[in-house]
Design a protein around this motif. Structure first.
Motif, short mmCIF file in Angstrom:
data_model
loop_
_atom_site.label_atom_id
_atom_site.label_comp_id
_atom_site.label_asym_id
_atom_site.label_seq_id
_atom_site.Cartn_x
_atom_site.Cartn_y
_atom_site.Cartn_z
N LYS A 55 1.46 -1.74 6.01
CA LYS A 55 1.29 -1.32 4.62
C LYS A 55 2.61 -1.12 3.88
O LYS A 55 2.65 -0.46 2.85
CB LYS A 55 0.45 -0.03 4.57
N ASP A 107 -0.83 -5.03 2.24
CA ASP A 107 -1.94 -4.15 1.86
C ASP A 107 -2.94 -4.02 3.00
O ASP A 107 -3.93 -3.28 2.87
CB ASP A 107 -2.67 -4.68 0.63
N PHE A 141 -7.62 3.63 3.86
CA PHE A 141 -7.19 5.02 3.80
C PHE A 141 -8.43 5.90 3.91
O PHE A 141 -9.46 5.63 3.29
CB PHE A 141 -6.47 5.30 2.48
N ARG A 184 -12.07 -2.08 -0.42
CA ARG A 184 -10.76 -2.67 -0.66
C ARG A 184 -10.80 -4.19 -0.78
O ARG A 184 -9.77 -4.82 -1.03
CB ARG A 184 -9.80 -2.28 0.48
N ASP A 207 -6.10 1.17 -5.13
CA ASP A 207 -6.46 1.22 -3.71
C ASP A 207 -7.22 2.52 -3.41
O ASP A 207 -6.65 3.61 -3.55
CB ASP A 207 -5.18 1.15 -2.88
N PRO A 213 -3.48 6.73 6.30
CA PRO A 213 -3.57 5.28 6.52
C PRO A 213 -4.15 4.97 7.89
O PRO A 213 -3.71 5.55 8.89
CB PRO A 213 -2.12 4.81 6.40
N ASN A 240 -5.86 5.95 -1.62
CA ASN A 240 -4.43 5.79 -1.35
C ASN A 240 -3.63 6.83 -2.16
O ASN A 240 -3.62 6.79 -3.38
CB ASN A 240 -3.99 4.38 -1.73
N SER A 253 0.81 -1.22 0.00
CA SER A 253 0.00 0.00 0.00
C SER A 253 0.84 1.27 0.00
O SER A 253 0.49 2.25 -0.66
CB SER A 253 -0.93 0.02 1.22
N ILE A 254 1.94 1.27 0.75
CA ILE A 254 2.72 2.50 0.89
C ILE A 254 4.08 2.39 0.24
O ILE A 254 4.51 3.27 -0.52
CB ILE A 254 2.87 2.88 2.38
#
Length: 350
Positions: free
Chosen positions: A112, A149, A99, A260, A160, A105, A163, A64-65
């Protein structure tokens, strides 16, 4: 206030009408679609504590990040690499995240980012049950997969929602845990000769074992069994407890989390109890849970919806009741079990 089911319905309407919240459902691959193995790379090989650990990264599935989905396969030293051996796949916990509309987040950034080789070496072997499996004379290979994630292994590989993070090429990051996990299992089964293999999930990983096993079964490579330790998707239970002051996630989470997750996974028609009852999930399951789990409202009495029935029972027992009934209906020939543990939020009555 919107329940989880109303959120799913509202999301579907937004998607099909405006196409702004997520790709149209036609663009979402089925639960039974294969994961993408074409961009898996071996990052490192480490020998420690009598095991060889192979650490892989799948560039098809970003976190995710930062970073990408990873996995580790552990083989005991001295074991022939071409020997046919069973495989034990661990899916760790850590809750579920999302998010906010502002891109923050939640509940943190901790789940993530890419998981390191050192973390996964521990995940592959640490713990009482995994220790017993690793020492079993059958000679299990051990495996750990990632959940970077924070999507309980149910992300459908779509951009996402909310995000703000981007890939190095500027493209949006995807939420992809379902297909990333299946790709890792597919790769392990092809990398080493394997007979039986099992999925073992704790907490969030327990929730994830069900859709991953269901998807793998649809692919024609069903697990030999799954051990789901604490959680199972039960949408009716989610609707009953989502806004609970004791353990509910609140209005924002009830809106953002379903965006998600794969729409088939959060469809009540596909709850694990129904999959078992209807013969759509034939993999044997060990459904294990603590009746006092505070993260799921423990023994707090609730009006529990089970099919057409409503029964007053403890919250955790309610979550697992459809699975318990489905297994019980299989009779003495069933290879599955639903087992509540004697770990309570308060002393049991004398």
């Amino acid at each position: 206030m919107r329940t989880l089911r109303r959120t799913v319905i509202a999301l579907t309407l937004l998607v099909t009408t405006f196409g702004i919240q997520a790709p149209a459902e036609a663009a979402i691959r089925p639960v039974g679609a294969f994961g993408d193995m074409t961009r898996i790379e071996l990052v490192s090989t480490t020998v420690a504590d009598g095991w060889r650990f192979e650490y892989y990264r799948n560039l098809a599935y970003p976190c995710s990040i930062r970073g990408y989905q990873t996995f580790t396969i552990a083989t005991r030293l001295g074991q022939e690499p071409d020997a046919v051996q069973p495989l034990w796949v661990f899916m760790h916990g850590g809750g579920v995240g999302y998010f906010t509309a502002a891109g923050r987040p939640m509940p943190s950034a901790g789940q993530k980012v890419e998981e390191s080789a050192a973390l996964q070496r521990g995940n592959a072997l640490a713990g009482e049950l995994k220790g017993r499996i690793a020492d079993d004379p059958a000679g299990f290979r051990m495996m750990a997969v990632s959940m970077c994630d924070h999507d309980i292994y149910a992300g459908p590989d779509i951009p996402d929602p909310n995000n703000p993070n981007r890939l190095p090429n500027g493209q949006p990051r995807t939420v992809n845990g379902l297909f990333a996990t299946k790709a890792a299992v597919q790769y392990a089964l092809g990398r080493f000769p394997t007979d039986d293999y099992f999925l073992y999930g704790g907490s969030a990983g327990s929730f994830g074992t069900w859709p991953v096993a269901w998807g793998l079964e649809q692919m024609g490579i069903p697990p030999t069994g799954i051990v789901a330790d604490s959680g199972v998707m039960n949408i009716a239970w989610q609707e009953t407890t989502i806004l609970s002051a004791e353990c509910g996630r609140g209005e924002e989470a009830s809106v953002e989390i379903p965006k998600r997750l794969h729409p088939d996974v959060i469809n009540p028609a596909n709850d694990p109890g129904r999959l078992i009852a209807q013969g759509r999930l034939t993999t044997p399951v060990a459904d294990v849970f603590s009746v006092g789990d505070p993260g799921q409202c423990g023994e707090m009495p609730i009006s529990c919806p089970v099919g057409s029935d409503t029964v007053t029972m403890g919250s955790v027992e309610c979550m697992h009741e459809p699975v318990r009934r489905a297994i019980e209906a299989q009779g003495g020939a069933s290879r599955s079990l639903s087992m509540d543990l004697c770990v309570r939020s308060q002393p049991a009555p004398a």
